[in-house]
Design an enzyme around this catalytic site. Structure first.
Site, PDB file in Angstrom:
ATOM      1  N   LYS A  99       7.867  -8.954   8.934  1.00  0.00           N
ATOM      2  CA  LYS A  99       6.536  -8.416   8.643  1.00  0.00           C
ATOM      3  C   LYS A  99       5.922  -9.326   7.593  1.00  0.00           C
ATOM      4  O   LYS A  99       6.377  -9.382   6.450  1.00  0.00           O
ATOM      5  CB  LYS A  99       6.608  -6.980   8.119  1.00  0.00           C
ATOM      6  CG  LYS A  99       5.228  -6.457   7.716  1.00  0.00           C
ATOM      7  CD  LYS A  99       5.260  -5.112   7.027  1.00  0.00           C
ATOM      8  CE  LYS A  99       3.928  -4.880   6.314  1.00  0.00           C
ATOM      9  NZ  LYS A  99       3.938  -3.657   5.512  1.00  0.00           N
ATOM     10  N   GLY A 129      -0.896   1.873  -0.561  1.00  0.00           N
ATOM     11  CA  GLY A 129      -0.588   2.891  -1.560  1.00  0.00           C
ATOM     12  C   GLY A 129      -1.739   3.814  -1.928  1.00  0.00           C
ATOM     13  O   GLY A 129      -1.565   4.713  -2.747  1.00  0.00           O
ATOM     14  N   ALA A 138      -0.555   0.732   6.351  1.00  0.00           N
ATOM     15  CA  ALA A 138      -1.089   0.892   4.997  1.00  0.00           C
ATOM     16  C   ALA A 138      -2.281   1.841   4.931  1.00  0.00           C
ATOM     17  O   ALA A 138      -3.134   1.865   5.819  1.00  0.00           O
ATOM     18  CB  ALA A 138      -1.476  -0.430   4.362  1.00  0.00           C
ATOM     19  N   GLY A 139      -2.300   2.612   3.865  1.00  0.00           N
ATOM     20  CA  GLY A 139      -3.424   3.498   3.578  1.00  0.00           C
ATOM     21  C   GLY A 139      -3.243   4.919   4.079  1.00  0.00           C
ATOM     22  O   GLY A 139      -4.040   5.799   3.754  1.00  0.00           O
ATOM     23  N   ALA A 158       4.912   4.181   4.302  1.00  0.00           N
ATOM     24  CA  ALA A 158       6.056   4.344   3.403  1.00  0.00           C
ATOM     25  C   ALA A 158       5.772   5.410   2.358  1.00  0.00           C
ATOM     26  O   ALA A 158       6.342   6.502   2.395  1.00  0.00           O
ATOM     27  CB  ALA A 158       6.407   3.016   2.733  1.00  0.00           C
ATOM     28  N   THR A 159       4.848   5.096   1.445  1.00  0.00           N
ATOM     29  CA  THR A 159       4.690   5.991   0.299  1.00  0.00           C
ATOM     30  C   THR A 159       4.174   7.366   0.697  1.00  0.00           C
ATOM     31  O   THR A 159       4.429   8.336  -0.016  1.00  0.00           O
ATOM     32  CB  THR A 159       3.757   5.383  -0.765  1.00  0.00           C
ATOM     33  OG1 THR A 159       2.555   4.973  -0.133  1.00  0.00           O
ATOM     34  CG2 THR A 159       4.399   4.201  -1.442  1.00  0.00           C
TER      35      THR A 159
END
Lengths: 265, 78
Positions: A105, A166, A192-193, A214-215
């Protein structure tokens, strides 16, 4: 038959000839402990998960790589923290050696404040890595022109952001994501986001092939439950996309027939 | 001899190879092909003076005074 098995059996995500039953790609950043992370990954149903490459420390307890191997989760190393094509290429080479995979990635970040991809370095790194035999999953801005460029350079998948890393702001430009999907002939992974389950469902409804996050899971108050929520959200969004939504209308349209109504005096 | 490992100074016996260093650091035995002898994946990569040393070359790559080594592994991220 459950919805999950419908997806697993009839509708795999195929990347570089490898099939995955789950269209949820997980990241591992932000988890406070390896045990908690493992439980969240299992709950999410993910079969492909990103890791970062950092200096080996003997003090580190437990091996993330071993955790993924033990759970049959394929590893996707990233180049997080790289600001130049040169750094990203060296990091990818180290990852290929360490983890014995040519998938990477590719993240080439412009600055620490926005964490947005640096398009110029990204294009350069994609070209170099493809020439070195890597399968490049290019993390990119939500720019349809750039996404097509990356595909033409040989990227295996393009991964447009929904919002900056994030932030949990969701998909800020759904129109661009739809445009990227409509023109791509490689898998498109929304990356992301993502903040919550509905964001992932929307990504799939827009036509993305998979979602990477992820987060949104690792920093949720209950990561295991949120992992499971995302598992269902991605399936729901995919099914809805394939089922074909109704067109949007300006005015109401009754679903009950008007004829045959009882008449009241 | 003195080398630099992951940014820190380190002393290692003369004649040491990359294999020697990886074994010292990880406590894992390595065979000639650079795979761990315990049968599990070792999951680390080595760069010597900013160039990746393939695991198949670890045993044959002797370290030299002043070498800068980076040994990396997978950690949580992205």
């Amino acid at each position: 038959m459950t919805t999950t098995s419908i997806q697993t059996q009839n509708d795999p995500l195929v990347i570089d000839g490898v099939g995955f039953g789950s269209r949820l790609i997980m990241g591992t950043g932000g988890a406070p402990s390896l045990d908690g992370l493992g439980a969240a990954l299992i709950a999410s149903g993910t079969e492909l998960t990103t890791v970062a490459m950092r200096r080996y420390s003997p003090a580190e307890t437990g091996s993330l790589f071993q955790l993924l191997l033990d759970n049959g989760i394929r590893v996707l190393p990233n180049t997080a923290g790289c600001f130049t094509a040169k750094d990203a290429v060296l990091t990818a080479e180290l990852a290929r050696e360490a983890l014995e995979t040519n998938w990477v990635k590719l993240e080439v970040i412009a600055d620490e404040h926005t964490l947005l991809p640096d398009a110029v370095e990204l294009v350069d790194a994609t070209e170099q890595l493809v020439n070195r035999g890597f399968k490049v999953f290019a993390y990119t801005n939500d720019d349809p022109v750039l996404a097509l460029r990356l595909e033409n350079l040989g990227a295996t998948a393009v991964m447009p952001l929904g919002a900056p890393i994030g932030t949990g702001l969701g998909i800020l430009n759904p129109h661009n994501i739809e445009l990227i999907v409509s023109r791509a002939s490689v898998p498109v992974v929304l990356d992301a986001g993502i903040g919550t389950a509905s964001d992932a469902a929307l990504a799939m409804e827009l036509g993305c092939d998979a979602v990477l996050l992820a987060t949104a899971v690792t920093r949720a108050q209950n990561p295991v439950q949120m992992g499971e929520a995302f598992k269902h959200a991605v399936v729901a969004g995919r099914l809805a996309k394939q089922a074909g939504r109704i067109p949007r209308r300006e005015h109401a349209l009754a679903s009950s027939a008007m004829e045959g109504r009882a008449e009241f005096l | 001899m003195n080398i630099k490992l992951n940014g820190d100074h380190r002393s290692i016996g003369d004649g040491a190879s990359v294999t020697t260093l990886v074994t010292e650091l990880t406590g894992r035995g390595l065979d000639a092909s650079g795979q761990a002898t315990d049968g599990r994946k070792i999951g680390v990569a080595v760069a010597r003076n900013a160039e990746v040393v393939p695991r198949s070359q670890w045993a044959a790559t002797a370290l030299a005074e002043g070498d800068e080594l980076e040994i990396v592994t997978a950690v949580q991220g992205g």
